[in-house]
Design a protein around this motif. Structure first.
Motif, PDB file in Angstrom:
ATOM      1  N   THR A 252      31.137  42.767  31.361  1.00 14.99           N
ATOM      2  CA  THR A 252      29.728  42.639  30.962  1.00 14.99           C
ATOM      3  C   THR A 252      29.204  41.200  31.010  1.00 14.99           C
ATOM      4  O   THR A 252      28.014  40.980  30.795  1.00 14.99           O
ATOM      5  N   ASN A 253      30.056  40.249  31.282  1.00 15.66           N
ATOM      6  CA  ASN A 253      29.576  38.863  31.317  1.00 15.66           C
ATOM      7  C   ASN A 253      28.986  38.559  32.699  1.00 15.66           C
ATOM      8  O   ASN A 253      29.699  38.603  33.704  1.00 15.66           O
ATOM      9  N   PRO A 254      27.692  38.264  32.752  1.00 13.62           N
ATOM     10  CA  PRO A 254      27.051  38.106  34.065  1.00 13.62           C
ATOM     11  C   PRO A 254      27.631  36.970  34.911  1.00 13.62           C
ATOM     12  O   PRO A 254      27.729  37.105  36.138  1.00 13.62           O
ATOM     13  N   TYR A 255      28.033  35.864  34.279  1.00 16.18           N
ATOM     14  CA  TYR A 255      28.572  34.736  35.060  1.00 16.18           C
ATOM     15  C   TYR A 255      29.900  35.106  35.708  1.00 16.18           C
ATOM     16  O   TYR A 255      30.146  34.780  36.870  1.00 16.18           O
ATOM     17  N   LEU A 256      30.744  35.770  34.930  1.00 18.94           N
ATOM     18  CA  LEU A 256      32.050  36.134  35.470  1.00 18.94           C
ATOM     19  C   LEU A 256      31.885  37.151  36.603  1.00 18.94           C
ATOM     20  O   LEU A 256      32.524  37.025  37.651  1.00 18.94           O
ATOM     21  N   GLN A 257      31.001  38.114  36.412  1.00 19.32           N
ATOM     22  CA  GLN A 257      30.788  39.120  37.450  1.00 19.32           C
ATOM     23  C   GLN A 257      30.243  38.489  38.737  1.00 19.32           C
ATOM     24  O   GLN A 257      30.694  38.805  39.827  1.00 19.32           O
ATOM     25  N   LYS A 258      29.295  37.558  38.574  1.00 20.98           N
ATOM     26  CA  LYS A 258      28.719  36.897  39.746  1.00 20.98           C
ATOM     27  C   LYS A 258      29.794  36.080  40.476  1.00 20.98           C
ATOM     28  O   LYS A 258      29.909  36.110  41.698  1.00 20.98           O
ATOM     29  N   PHE A 259      30.591  35.381  39.684  1.00 19.50           N
ATOM     30  CA  PHE A 259      31.655  34.541  40.232  1.00 19.50           C
ATOM     31  C   PHE A 259      32.660  35.391  41.027  1.00 19.50           C
ATOM     32  O   PHE A 259      33.058  35.030  42.135  1.00 19.50           O
ATOM     33  N   LEU A 260      33.039  36.529  40.459  1.00 19.14           N
ATOM     34  CA  LEU A 260      34.003  37.403  41.146  1.00 19.14           C
ATOM     35  C   LEU A 260      33.441  37.897  42.477  1.00 19.14           C
ATOM     36  O   LEU A 260      34.195  38.107  43.428  1.00 19.14           O
ATOM     37  N   GLY A 261      32.126  38.045  42.527  1.00 20.12           N
ATOM     38  CA  GLY A 261      31.482  38.468  43.773  1.00 20.12           C
ATOM     39  C   GLY A 261      31.477  37.369  44.831  1.00 20.12           C
ATOM     40  O   GLY A 261      31.350  37.649  46.022  1.00 20.12           O
ATOM     41  N   GLN A 262      31.628  36.114  44.370  1.00 26.28           N
ATOM     42  CA  GLN A 262      31.567  34.977  45.314  1.00 26.28           C
ATOM     43  C   GLN A 262      32.927  34.604  45.889  1.00 26.28           C
ATOM     44  O   GLN A 262      33.021  34.067  46.979  1.00 26.28           O
ATOM     45  N   ILE A 263      33.967  34.833  45.091  1.00 27.89           N
ATOM     46  CA  ILE A 263      35.295  34.403  45.539  1.00 27.89           C
ATOM     47  C   ILE A 263      36.039  35.598  46.131  1.00 27.89           C
ATOM     48  O   ILE A 263      35.755  36.744  45.802  1.00 27.89           O
ATOM     49  N   GLY A 264      36.990  35.321  47.008  1.00 28.12           N
ATOM     50  CA  GLY A 264      37.751  36.408  47.627  1.00 28.12           C
ATOM     51  C   GLY A 264      38.872  36.896  46.731  1.00 28.12           C
ATOM     52  O   GLY A 264      39.315  38.034  46.826  1.00 28.12           O
ATOM     53  N   TRP A 265      39.315  36.040  45.847  1.00 33.55           N
ATOM     54  CA  TRP A 265      40.459  36.342  44.969  1.00 33.55           C
ATOM     55  C   TRP A 265      40.081  37.360  43.885  1.00 33.55           C
ATOM     56  O   TRP A 265      39.012  37.276  43.300  1.00 33.55           O
ATOM     57  N   LYS A 266      41.003  38.319  43.640  1.00 33.31           N
ATOM     58  CA  LYS A 266      40.801  39.264  42.529  1.00 33.31           C
ATOM     59  C   LYS A 266      41.867  38.986  41.469  1.00 33.31           C
ATOM     60  O   LYS A 266      42.992  39.470  41.582  1.00 33.31           O
ATOM     61  N   PRO A 267      41.514  38.206  40.452  1.00 34.41           N
ATOM     62  CA  PRO A 267      42.528  37.880  39.428  1.00 34.41           C
ATOM     63  C   PRO A 267      43.073  39.153  38.774  1.00 34.41           C
ATOM     64  O   PRO A 267      42.351  40.122  38.564  1.00 34.41           O
ATOM     65  N   GLN A 268      44.378  39.097  38.466  1.00 34.45           N
ATOM     66  CA  GLN A 268      45.052  40.246  37.848  1.00 34.45           C
ATOM     67  C   GLN A 268      44.609  40.451  36.401  1.00 34.45           C
ATOM     68  O   GLN A 268      44.592  41.551  35.901  1.00 34.45           O
ATOM     69  N   LEU A 269      44.328  39.333  35.747  1.00 37.04           N
ATOM     70  CA  LEU A 269      43.901  39.381  34.339  1.00 37.04           C
ATOM     71  C   LEU A 269      42.652  38.512  34.210  1.00 37.04           C
ATOM     72  O   LEU A 269      42.611  37.409  34.744  1.00 37.04           O
ATOM     73  N   LEU A 270      41.657  39.032  33.513  1.00 38.86           N
ATOM     74  CA  LEU A 270      40.398  38.290  33.346  1.00 38.86           C
ATOM     75  C   LEU A 270      40.100  38.074  31.872  1.00 38.86           C
ATOM     76  O   LEU A 270      40.410  38.929  31.036  1.00 38.86           O
ATOM     77  N   GLY A 271      39.466  36.946  31.587  1.00 35.40           N
ATOM     78  CA  GLY A 271      39.054  36.683  30.214  1.00 35.40           C
ATOM     79  C   GLY A 271      37.690  36.036  30.193  1.00 35.40           C
ATOM     80  O   GLY A 271      37.282  35.377  31.162  1.00 35.40           O
ATOM     81  N   VAL A 272      36.958  36.234  29.103  1.00 31.97           N
ATOM     82  CA  VAL A 272      35.705  35.508  28.920  1.00 31.97           C
ATOM     83  C   VAL A 272      35.617  35.128  27.449  1.00 31.97           C
ATOM     84  O   VAL A 272      35.861  35.954  26.570  1.00 31.97           O
ATOM     85  N   PHE A 273      35.345  33.847  27.222  1.00 34.40           N
ATOM     86  CA  PHE A 273      35.312  33.346  25.848  1.00 34.40           C
ATOM     87  C   PHE A 273      34.001  32.603  25.597  1.00 34.40           C
ATOM     88  O   PHE A 273      33.519  31.861  26.463  1.00 34.40           O
ATOM     89  N   ALA A 274      33.466  32.800  24.409  1.00 34.63           N
ATOM     90  CA  ALA A 274      32.262  32.070  24.027  1.00 34.63           C
ATOM     91  C   ALA A 274      32.651  30.614  23.755  1.00 34.63           C
ATOM     92  O   ALA A 274      33.720  30.346  23.194  1.00 34.63           O
ATOM     93  N   GLY A 275      31.792  29.692  24.168  1.00 33.58           N
ATOM     94  CA  GLY A 275      32.110  28.265  24.058  1.00 33.58           C
ATOM     95  C   GLY A 275      31.537  27.610  22.823  1.00 33.58           C
ATOM     96  O   GLY A 275      31.449  28.231  21.745  1.00 33.58           O
TER      97      GLY A 275
END
Ligand code: FMN
Length: 181
Positions: free
Chosen positions: A108-131
């Motif tokens: 649900t994190n828009p930045y992470l989703q957009k980023f995944l669409g830009q890079i070819g790599w599909k990380p095995q494990l994903l995380g998103v943390f509030a800063g």
């Protein structure tokens, strides 16, 4: 007592502007080290060379600034995609939009989703943390831009405050999952 067996050598590469992503990396490292792993942190800014065989697993963590991770992160991933894919791997993003419950998962994190669409790599494990927002440390333009964004998104706007949104138990859980990769 015998020496504790090292489970895996974990390399964590990070991209930070104001240092909060490093704090998150350190917590992931502490969690993984407590489980018997050996962890090394390297700054992507230093253009680290990834030598296969010198680590077992790899984690990349980067913060969002004005909508994007630093371009250096994309460059490093592009250059090392084969190495990334041949090791257990993970990626996490740090941003303040993730303080919102409906935007705090990898799906649900828009930045992470957009980023995944830009890079070819599909990380095995994903995380998103509030800063963290550290108003006093920001320069004039950034401070007022962030105040404006926070005002629009109903966040804190008091320029004298430092507000940390990070859920550290979620960071530790990620550290345990990295250890299990
Ligand atoms: C100048 C500036 C711009 C930022 N832009 C965004 C943004 O566009 N979206 C967002 O969710 N967070 C944004 N943030 C919040 C950062 O992602 C957050 O402060 C994070 O903790 C920074 O991590 P770092 O210290 O490792 O760079 C911004 C922060 C700053 C200081």
């Amino acid at each position: 007592m015998g020496k504790k067996k090292v489970m895996a050598k974990i390399l964590i590469l990070y991209s930070t502007t104001d240092g909060h992503t490093v704090e998150i990396c350190k917590r992931i490292a502490q969690t993984a080290e407590a489980l018997g792993n050996d962890v090394q942190l390297l700054d992507i800014k230093d253009d680290p060379e990834l030598v296969p065989g010198s680590f077992d697993k790899i984690v990349i963590g980067a913060s969002i600034r004005y909508g994007k991770h630093q371009p250096l992160v994309n460059d490093l991933i592009k250059k090392n995609q084969g190495i990334l894919e041949s090791h257990p791997n993970a990626f996490f993003s740090v941003n303040v939009v993730a303080r919102k419950p409906e935007k705090n998962t990898p799906e649900t994190n828009p930045y992470l989703q957009k980023f995944l669409g830009q890079i070819g790599w599909k990380p095995q494990l994903l995380g998103v943390f509030a800063g963290r927002i550290d108003y006093p440390s920001l320069g004039f333009v950034d401070k007022h831009m962030i105040r404006l964004i926070m005002w629009i998104t109903k966040g804190p706007t008091d320029p004298t405050l430092t507000v940390e949104f990070t859920d550290w138990s979620k960071v530790e859980e990620f550290g345990r999952k990295v250890s299990e990769l």
